[in-house]
Write a protein that holds these residues in place. Structure first.
Motif, PDB file in Angstrom:
ATOM      1  N   GLU A 127       0.905  -1.301   0.074  1.00 43.83           N
ATOM      2  CA  GLU A 127       0.058  -0.065   0.073  1.00 43.83           C
ATOM      3  C   GLU A 127       0.871   1.331   0.131  1.00 43.83           C
ATOM      4  O   GLU A 127       0.442   2.189  -0.429  1.00 43.83           O
ATOM      5  CB  GLU A 127      -0.889  -0.147   1.100  1.00 43.83           C
ATOM      6  N   ILE A 128       2.046   1.313   0.694  1.00 37.74           N
ATOM      7  CA  ILE A 128       2.948   2.518   0.730  1.00 37.74           C
ATOM      8  C   ILE A 128       3.826   2.534  -0.542  1.00 37.74           C
ATOM      9  O   ILE A 128       3.861   3.545  -1.188  1.00 37.74           O
ATOM     10  CB  ILE A 128       3.998   2.228   1.797  1.00 37.74           C
ATOM     11  N   LEU A 129       4.153   1.378  -1.196  1.00 41.42           N
ATOM     12  CA  LEU A 129       4.780   1.332  -2.527  1.00 41.42           C
ATOM     13  C   LEU A 129       4.172   1.596  -3.498  1.00 41.42           C
ATOM     14  O   LEU A 129       4.415   2.229  -4.798  1.00 41.42           O
ATOM     15  CB  LEU A 129       5.524  -0.077  -2.546  1.00 41.42           C
ATOM     16  N   ASP A 130       2.602   1.345  -3.516  1.00 36.75           N
ATOM     17  CA  ASP A 130       1.871   1.686  -4.528  1.00 36.75           C
ATOM     18  C   ASP A 130       1.141   3.374  -4.448  1.00 36.75           C
ATOM     19  O   ASP A 130       0.700   3.553  -5.246  1.00 36.75           O
ATOM     20  CB  ASP A 130       0.559   0.693  -4.642  1.00 36.75           C
ATOM     21  N   THR A 131       1.614   4.172  -3.499  1.00 41.75           N
ATOM     22  CA  THR A 131       1.228   5.187  -3.395  1.00 41.75           C
ATOM     23  C   THR A 131       1.907   6.075  -4.591  1.00 41.75           C
ATOM     24  O   THR A 131       3.240   6.073  -4.658  1.00 41.75           O
ATOM     25  CB  THR A 131       1.743   5.840  -1.849  1.00 41.75           C
ATOM     26  N   VAL A 132       1.135   6.853  -5.366  1.00 43.90           N
ATOM     27  CA  VAL A 132       1.709   7.418  -6.700  1.00 43.90           C
ATOM     28  C   VAL A 132       2.201   8.870  -6.071  1.00 43.90           C
ATOM     29  O   VAL A 132       1.320   9.548  -5.327  1.00 43.90           O
ATOM     30  CB  VAL A 132       0.971   7.650  -7.618  1.00 43.90           C
ATOM     31  N   PRO A 133       3.441   9.208  -6.283  1.00 48.00           N
ATOM     32  CA  PRO A 133       3.886  10.635  -6.011  1.00 48.00           C
ATOM     33  C   PRO A 133       3.159  11.629  -6.682  1.00 48.00           C
ATOM     34  O   PRO A 133       2.827  11.445  -7.878  1.00 48.00           O
ATOM     35  CB  PRO A 133       5.450  10.441  -6.379  1.00 48.00           C
ATOM     36  N   HIS A 134       2.656  12.618  -5.864  1.00 45.84           N
ATOM     37  CA  HIS A 134       1.844  13.679  -6.685  1.00 45.84           C
ATOM     38  C   HIS A 134       2.521  14.734  -7.475  1.00 45.84           C
ATOM     39  O   HIS A 134       1.828  15.316  -8.148  1.00 45.84           O
ATOM     40  CB  HIS A 134       1.104  14.229  -5.389  1.00 45.84           C
ATOM     41  N   GLN A 135       3.769  15.221  -7.054  1.00 44.63           N
ATOM     42  CA  GLN A 135       4.439  15.903  -7.454  1.00 44.63           C
ATOM     43  C   GLN A 135       5.653  15.651  -8.438  1.00 44.63           C
ATOM     44  O   GLN A 135       6.875  15.794  -8.413  1.00 44.63           O
ATOM     45  CB  GLN A 135       5.422  16.822  -6.397  1.00 44.63           C
ATOM     46  N   ARG A 136       5.374  14.813  -9.294  1.00 39.42           N
ATOM     47  CA  ARG A 136       6.249  14.274 -10.469  1.00 39.42           C
ATOM     48  C   ARG A 136       6.435  15.466 -11.693  1.00 39.42           C
ATOM     49  O   ARG A 136       5.818  16.359 -11.637  1.00 39.42           O
ATOM     50  CB  ARG A 136       5.701  13.324 -11.256  1.00 39.42           C
ATOM     51  N   ASP A 137       7.864  15.438 -12.108  1.00 39.42           N
ATOM     52  CA  ASP A 137       8.346  16.362 -12.953  1.00 39.42           C
ATOM     53  C   ASP A 137       7.684  16.175 -14.304  1.00 39.42           C
ATOM     54  O   ASP A 137       7.025  14.972 -14.537  1.00 39.42           O
ATOM     55  CB  ASP A 137       9.809  16.359 -13.236  1.00 39.42           C
ATOM     56  N   LEU A 138       6.865  17.378 -14.598  1.00 36.75           N
ATOM     57  CA  LEU A 138       6.046  17.354 -16.193  1.00 36.75           C
ATOM     58  C   LEU A 138       7.109  16.665 -17.083  1.00 36.75           C
ATOM     59  O   LEU A 138       8.475  16.819 -17.375  1.00 36.75           O
ATOM     60  CB  LEU A 138       5.626  18.533 -16.432  1.00 36.75           C
ATOM     61  N   PRO A 139       6.540  16.017 -18.035  1.00 37.65           N
ATOM     62  CA  PRO A 139       7.175  15.460 -19.312  1.00 37.65           C
ATOM     63  C   PRO A 139       7.832  16.855 -19.956  1.00 37.65           C
ATOM     64  O   PRO A 139       7.279  17.740 -20.291  1.00 37.65           O
ATOM     65  CB  PRO A 139       6.242  14.882 -20.217  1.00 37.65           C
ATOM     66  N   GLY A 140       9.167  16.615 -20.133  1.00 38.98           N
ATOM     67  CA  GLY A 140       9.730  17.645 -20.889  1.00 38.98           C
ATOM     68  C   GLY A 140      10.392  18.668 -19.720  1.00 38.98           C
ATOM     69  O   GLY A 140      10.769  19.872 -20.328  1.00 38.98           O
ATOM     70  N   ALA A 141      10.357  18.505 -18.570  1.00 39.42           N
ATOM     71  CA  ALA A 141      10.728  19.598 -17.735  1.00 39.42           C
ATOM     72  C   ALA A 141      12.109  19.972 -17.877  1.00 39.42           C
ATOM     73  O   ALA A 141      13.095  19.046 -17.934  1.00 39.42           O
ATOM     74  CB  ALA A 141      10.412  19.115 -16.082  1.00 39.42           C
ATOM     75  N   ARG A 142      12.497  21.437 -17.867  1.00 41.93           N
ATOM     76  CA  ARG A 142      13.841  21.801 -18.256  1.00 41.93           C
ATOM     77  C   ARG A 142      14.315  22.166 -16.783  1.00 41.93           C
ATOM     78  O   ARG A 142      13.914  22.351 -15.525  1.00 41.93           O
ATOM     79  CB  ARG A 142      13.735  22.825 -19.055  1.00 41.93           C
ATOM     80  N   GLN A 143      15.733  22.512 -16.839  1.00 33.57           N
ATOM     81  CA  GLN A 143      16.351  22.860 -15.675  1.00 33.57           C
ATOM     82  C   GLN A 143      16.274  24.358 -15.549  1.00 33.57           C
ATOM     83  O   GLN A 143      15.961  25.051 -16.493  1.00 33.57           O
ATOM     84  CB  GLN A 143      18.149  22.663 -16.129  1.00 33.57           C
ATOM     85  N   LEU A 144      16.007  24.769 -14.325  1.00 32.99           N
ATOM     86  CA  LEU A 144      16.026  26.126 -13.913  1.00 32.99           C
ATOM     87  C   LEU A 144      17.223  26.867 -14.072  1.00 32.99           C
ATOM     88  O   LEU A 144      18.253  26.649 -13.439  1.00 32.99           O
ATOM     89  CB  LEU A 144      15.435  26.165 -12.752  1.00 32.99           C
TER      90      LEU A 144
END
Length: 464
Positions: free
Chosen positions: A328-345
Motif C-alpha cells: 500500500e505504501i509502495l503503490d502510493t503514486v507521487p503527486h509532484q512528479r516532474d512534467l514531461p519535458g521539464a527543463r533545468q531552471l
C-alpha cells in the motif's frame, strides 16, 4: 452489512494468490539460482524421509522373521546414510533461504526508502511519521515470509507427504483410504480459522504501529511532555493503546492455535486406529508385521508435514497481510512528479513572483486567496502578518513542497511547475523554522547540502 462484515469482505478480497504472484514476479528471477538449490535440498529431505519409512518393512521382516543379520546391517547403514544426507540438505536449504530472505528484506528497505523520498510532503503530513515508521518495521518481513513459506511447504512438506502417502498406499491401500477420510472436515475448519485470522492480523499491525508511534512521539517531544507535566495524561493514553494491542495479540493467539486441537485430534484418531488394526491383524491373522510397521512409520513421519501444512494457510494469511500493507505504501503514486519535458531552471536576477496564487491544504479552507507579489533579486523581502496568515505556506510553495491549486509562481520569469524539482531546489537556500540535525557531526550536517564542499567551505558556512 455491519462495519465488521464489510471489513472482512474487503480483507478477503486481498487474496494470498494475488500477493504471492506479485512477490514472485518481483523477486523470483533475481534469486532463481538460490531457490533452485534450496528446492533441491528440500527434495533430498523429502526423499530421505520417505525412504526411512519404506525401508523399515525390510528391517522388521529380515530381522524378526527371516533372521538375516547381513541384510539388516546393510539396511541399517543405508538408514544412517539417509539421515546424514538429510542433515546436510536441511543445513543447505536453511542457509540458502536465510541468505535469500535477508537479500529480499534489504532490497525492499532500499526500495521503500527511495519511494518515500519521491513522495510529497503532503503525504507525510497526512500519515503520522511515527506510525508510518512502525508499520514499515513490522511489515517488511512479510515479503520474505510469503516466499520462504511457499518454497519450504511445496518443496519439503508437500513432497514429503506425497512420498510418505505413496509408501502407505504401497503397504496397505485400504488402510490408507480409511486414514484420510477425516481430511476434508479438517481442511474446512482450517479455512474458517484462516479467514478470521486475516482481519485480526491487520488490526494487530495497526494497533502495534500506534503503540510504537505513541512511544516515538513521546520521546521526540519529551521537553514538551516535561514542561506541561503531561506524563500522567500521556501515560493513560498509551496504556489504553497498549491494552488494545494486547487484546488483538491475544485474539490472534487464540485463532492461530486453534489448529493444534484440530490436527492433534485428527492425528490421534488416525494413529490409534491404525495401531489397533495392525495389532489385530498380526495377532489373529498371523500377518507379517513388516508392511504394517512400515505403514505406521510412514504415518507417524507424515504427522509433522501434515501439521505444518495445516498451519500453512494461517501463517500465509498473516504474512500476506503484512506484505499487502507494505505494498500500500509502495503503490502510493507521487503527486509532484516532474512534467514531461521539464527543463533545468536557469537563474539570473533571482526574482520571485507570485501571480494570483490560490492554495489550500487538502480539502480545507483556502489559506492563500489570489496572492500576487514580486520579490526582487539582490534585495530583502519580508512577509509580515499574523499567525496563520500564510507566510510559511508561501515559503513552502517556492521550493514546491506543495503545488498551488491555481496561479503561477515564477523565478526569473520561469514557471517553477515546468522545471525539474532538483534544479529548483539546488538553487535555493532554505532555513527551516525548526533546526533538524541528522545523525553525525555538525560538519556532516552542513556538508549534506553540498557533499563536495571542502572543510574550509564548511567552516565558512558555519561562521556565516
Amino acid at each position: 452489512m455491519n462495519v465488521k462484515d464489510r471489513k472482512e469482505r474487503e480483507v478477503d478480497n486481498e487474496t494470498i494468490a494475488g500477493i504471492l504472484r506479485r512477490v514472485i514476479a518481483e523477486n523470483g528471477r533475481d534469486h532463481i539460482g538460490g531457490y533452485a538449490f534450496a528446492i533441491a535440498c528440500l527434495m533430498v529431505v523429502a526423499a530421505t524421509t520417505a525412504f526411512t519409512a519404506w525401508i523399515s518393512e525390510t528391517v522388521i521382516n529380515e530381522a524378526f522373521a527371516n533372521k538375516r543379520g547381513d541384510v539388516v546391517l546393510l539396511v541399517c547403514f543405508s538408514i544412517f546414510a539417509a539421515f546424514v544426507l538429510r542433515g546436510l540438505a536441511t543445513y543447505g536449504q536453511a542457509v540458502a533461504l536465510s541468505k535469500i530472505g535477508n537479500s529480499i528484506v534489504a532490497s525492499y528497505k532500499r526500495r521503500l526508502y527511495t519511494h518515500l523520498m519521491a513522495l510529497s510532503i503532503g503525504f507525510f503530513q497526512e500519515k503520522r511519521s511515527a506510525h508510518l515508521t512502525a508499520k514499515i518495521n513490522q511489515n517488511i518481513s512479510g515479503i520474505r515470509d510469503v516466499l520462504n513459506m511457499t518454497v519450504t511447504s511445496v518443496a519439503r512438506d508437500v513432497l514429503t507427504l506425497v512420498g510418505l502417502v505413496g509408501v502407505m498406499i504401497s503397504k496397505d491401500w485400504l488402510l490408507s483410504l480409511i486414514t484420510f477420510v477425516g481430511a476434508p472436515p479438517l481442511l474446512l475448519g482450517l479455512r474458517y480459522i484462516s479467514r478470521r485470522l486475516r482481519l485480526a492480523t491487520r488490526e494487530a499491525v495497526e494497533a502495534n504501529s500506534r503503540v510504537l508511534g505513541a512511544m516515538q512521539e513521546t520521546i521526540q517531544g519529551i521537553s514538551i511532555v516535561k514542561a506541561f507535566t503531561m506524563e500522567d495524561e500521556l501515560g493513560r493514553k498509551v496504556e489504553g493503546i497498549i491494552k488494545g494491542a494486547e487484546n488483538r495479540a491475544n485474539r490472534i493467539a487464540r485463532l492461530s492455535e486453534r489448529t493444534a486441537p484440530l490436527t492433534e485430534t485428527f492425528a490421534g484418531l488416525a494413529i490409534s486406529g491404525v495401531l489397533a488394526y495392525a495389532a489385530f491383524r498380526t495377532i489373529y491373522s498371523n500377518v507379517a508385521p513388516g508392511a504394517l510397521f512400515a505403514f505406521v512409520t510412514a504415518l507417524l513421519l507424515a504427522y509433522d508435514p501434515v501439521r505444518r501444512l495445516a498451519r500453512l494457510q494461517v501463517s500465509l494469511e498473516r504474512a500476506a497481510v503484512n506484505a499487502r500493507m507494505l505494498y500500500e505504501i509502495l503503490d502510493t503514486v507521487p503527486h509532484q512528479r516532474d512534467l514531461p519535458g521539464a527543463r533545468q531552471l536557469a537563474f539570473s536576477e533571482a526574482t520571485v513572483e507570485f501571480r494570483d496564487v490560490r492554495f489550500s491544504y487538502g480539502n480545507g479552507e483556502e489559506v492563500l486567496k489570489g496572492v500576487s507579489f514580486l520579490a526582487e533579486g539582490g534585495k530583502t523581502t519580508a512577509l509580515v502578518g499574523p499567525s496563520g496568515a500564510g507566510k510559511s505556506t508561501i515559503i513552502s510553495l517556492i521550493p514546491r513542497f506543495y503545488d498551488p491549486q491555481s496561479g503561477v509562481i515564477l523565478i526569473d520569469g520561469q514557471d517553477i511547475a515546468a522545471v525539474t524539482k532538483q534544479s529548483l531546489r539546488n538553487g535555493l537556500a532554505y532555513v527551516s523554522q525548526q533546526a533538524y540535525l541528522f545523525e553525525g557531526s555538525i560538519r556532516d550536517n552542513i556538508r549534506y547540502g553540498r557533499p563536495e564542499a571542502t572543510d574550509a567551505e564548511v567552516e565558512e558556512a558555519a561562521r556565516l
